[in-house]
Design an enzyme around this catalytic site. Structure first.
Site, PDB file in Angstrom:
ATOM      1  N   HIS A 159      56.538  37.770  40.704  1.00 15.89           N
ATOM      2  CA  HIS A 159      55.295  38.122  39.986  1.00 15.89           C
ATOM      3  C   HIS A 159      54.245  37.035  40.193  1.00 15.89           C
ATOM      4  O   HIS A 159      53.274  37.259  40.867  1.00 15.89           O
ATOM      5  CB  HIS A 159      55.503  38.403  38.486  1.00 15.89           C
ATOM      6  CG  HIS A 159      56.486  39.480  38.199  1.00 15.89           C
ATOM      7  ND1 HIS A 159      56.315  40.770  38.669  1.00 15.89           N
ATOM      8  CD2 HIS A 159      57.663  39.477  37.527  1.00 15.89           C
ATOM      9  CE1 HIS A 159      57.352  41.515  38.277  1.00 15.89           C
ATOM     10  NE2 HIS A 159      58.178  40.750  37.593  1.00 15.89           N
TER      11      HIS A 159
ATOM     12  N   HIS B 229      61.723  34.829  37.700  1.00 19.83           N
ATOM     13  CA  HIS B 229      60.532  35.513  37.172  1.00 19.83           C
ATOM     14  C   HIS B 229      59.563  34.436  36.683  1.00 19.83           C
ATOM     15  O   HIS B 229      59.952  33.570  35.892  1.00 19.83           O
ATOM     16  CB  HIS B 229      60.890  36.370  35.957  1.00 19.83           C
ATOM     17  CG  HIS B 229      61.675  37.607  36.252  1.00 19.83           C
ATOM     18  ND1 HIS B 229      62.843  37.901  35.606  1.00 19.83           N
ATOM     19  CD2 HIS B 229      61.445  38.645  37.087  1.00 19.83           C
ATOM     20  CE1 HIS B 229      63.307  39.075  36.027  1.00 19.83           C
ATOM     21  NE2 HIS B 229      62.477  39.547  36.936  1.00 19.83           N
TER      22      HIS B 229
ATOM     23  N   ASP C 269      61.185  46.153  42.056  1.00 24.32           N
ATOM     24  CA  ASP C 269      61.446  45.658  40.700  1.00 24.32           C
ATOM     25  C   ASP C 269      62.027  46.735  39.783  1.00 24.32           C
ATOM     26  O   ASP C 269      63.215  47.002  39.813  1.00 24.32           O
ATOM     27  CB  ASP C 269      60.136  45.056  40.151  1.00 24.32           C
ATOM     28  CG  ASP C 269      60.323  44.305  38.844  1.00 24.32           C
ATOM     29  OD1 ASP C 269      61.452  44.244  38.343  1.00 24.32           O
ATOM     30  OD2 ASP C 269      59.332  43.767  38.316  1.00 24.32           O
TER      31      ASP C 269
HETATM   32 ZN   LIG Z   1      62.193  41.647  37.569  1.00 22.75          ZN
END
Ligand SMILES: [Zn+2]
Length: 447
Positions: free
Chosen positions: A273, A236, A324
């Site tokens: 992300h 992440h 996700d």
């Molecule tokens: Zn995640």
């Protein structure tokens, strides 16, 4: 569902073979789970009536490159009093406290079956819910991971277990507390001993993950990277600005720069992300060919912001997609959101073609989770096929490729083949009553 030994012939009315437009009347032959022949412009003769006709548009299997299966039980449960990031995270921690290997197995099987219905043939499970409440070990220290592997196998999709290291709760190295104790292995040796004992069967493989720069101090990132050698490595990255600020305060650099310093970027790595990046960050990710997994429906649900998807792709980062938190399980929605979010952000249209977005959903996603022989309808590739209805109320009248990316939803998936096995037929899962299983599994964790 055993693999068939005899060739299976499919006649796709339209198939996407990777170009800007789909191809008509494509014969696809499958032997032992692999595509052996792809022949466009094929008309079955009278002696070849045995082929299975796929009406609509047939795509390669979709890859969901970022999943936390248990978050599915939070869907529609975190918006009370309008909802903040913290109502979501409090709910996630409360949920994490309630699961055991049996209840997680039931929940994950239902979630992976929901993915199969949506045309997802492989998932990257970013797995950090390793241990019992309080952090004590189960008799099998991989009981939760093995529950996920069994769940995917029973749901009929492939799984990469991105086994996640999670040692600290803040960038400053605060220890894990409360619900987070379940996530931790104590130290890198603890992670390695447990992770190396994981037993994967057919249709599954191991990967590695660093939860985030919050969860692993910089110098330990450098020691962890060799442990992930030869496997996909996910992390992440800069999902929220607070992570960047804490990293600057502790290390005097961005999370991307920290990962680069310790060798964690590269073509086998995927940044999940990558929302709040500097120009330097984007160049580092692109120059190292680090993939970026965008998760637009979760990012909007959590008010994370809109990441620089076009700029990252231009810099050299292959893009892939993840559902996700499973606020939505629909990779068509994720794909079009990449373009539509850019439009909102730039006040301009036309950043990604439908074929580029499908590449993210298929070949790039599979590669990011360690299945480079999947995601294309081509000889030698895994026989993952996903057929989209072009005559539904959502898709009727649209151009076929644009229909899939800009109009279709997961409910428009009619047939799914995974490694040559039919997992979805006529919009129904071959073996599971998915809505009932979801309802029962989620009802069991929120009695
Ligand atoms: Zn995640």
């Amino acid at each position: 569902m055993p693999l068939t030994a005899a060739p299976n012939r499919y006649h796709a009315e339209l198939a996407w073979l990777g170009g800007p437009v789909p191809v008509a009347d494509v014969m696809i032959e499958v032997v032992d789970g692999r595509i052996t022949t792809v022949r466009p412009g094929w008309a079955p003769g009278p002696a070849e009536r045995g082929s299975i006709r796929l009406a609509g548009l047939t795509l390669p299997g979709l890859a969901n490159a970022h999943s936390h299966a248990f978050h599915r039980a939070l869907r529609g449960r975190t918006h009370g009093s309008r909802g903040t990031f913290w109502t979501w995270r409090d709910g996630m921690y409360a949920l994490a406290q309630r699961l055991d290997p049996d209840s997680y197995h039931r929940l994950a099987r239902a979630v992976y079956a929901e993915m199969a219905l949506a045309g997802i043939t492989a998932v990257g499970e970013f797995h950090y819910l390793h241990h019992a409440p309080g952090g004590s070990r189960y008799a099998d220290p991989n009981a939760m991971g093995h529950a996920l592997l069994a769940a995917a196998s029973e749901a009929g999709i492939r799984l990469t277990l991105l086994d996640t290291v999670y040692l600290t709760s803040t960038v400053d190295g605060e220890p894990l507390r409360g619900p987070q104790l379940r996530f931790g292995d104590g130290d890198l040796d603890g992670w390695a001993d447990r992770a190396q004992a994981l037993k994967t069967g057919p249709g599954a493989r191991r990967g590695a993950a660093i939860h985030s720069v919050r969860a692993l101090p910089g110098e330990l990132i450098g020691a962890f990277v060799p442990l992930a050698e030869g496997m996909p490595l996910h992390v992440h990255l800069s999902e929220q600005r607070a992570e960047n600020e804490a990293c600057q305060a502790r290390y005097g650099c961005s999370p991307t720069e920290l990962l680069h310093t310790y060798g964690a970027l590269g073509p086998d790595s995927t940044a999940v992300h990558a929302t709040h990046l500097s120009d330097v960050d984007r160049s580092l990710l692109g120059d190292t060919e680090t993939a970026v997994c965008v998760c637009p429906t979760t990012e909007r649900d959590l008010a994370d912001g809109i990441g620089p998807a076009r700029a990252l792709a231009d810099a050299g980062s292959p893009l892939c997609l993840g559902s996700d938190s499973h606020a939505v399980v629909d990779l068509f929605e994720e794909a079009r959101a990449v373009e539509l979010d850019e439009r909102l952000h730039t006040e301009r249209r036309g950043h990604f073609g439908a074929d580029e977005l499908l590449m993210a959903a298929t070949v790039c996603g599979h590669r990011a989770i360690g299945w480079p022989d999947a995601g294309r309808i081509a000889p030698g590739h895994r026989a993952d096929l996903v057929t989209v209805d072009l005559s539904s109320v959502r898709t009727a009248g649209a151009e076929p490729l644009a229909a899939a990316v800009f109009a279709a939803g997961s409910a428009d998936v009619t047939h799914v083949l995974v490694d040559g096995r039919p997992v979805v037929r006529d919009g129904r899962h071959a073996t599971l009553d998915v809505a009932r299983e979801l309802s029962e599994a989620i009802g069991a964790v929120w009695p």
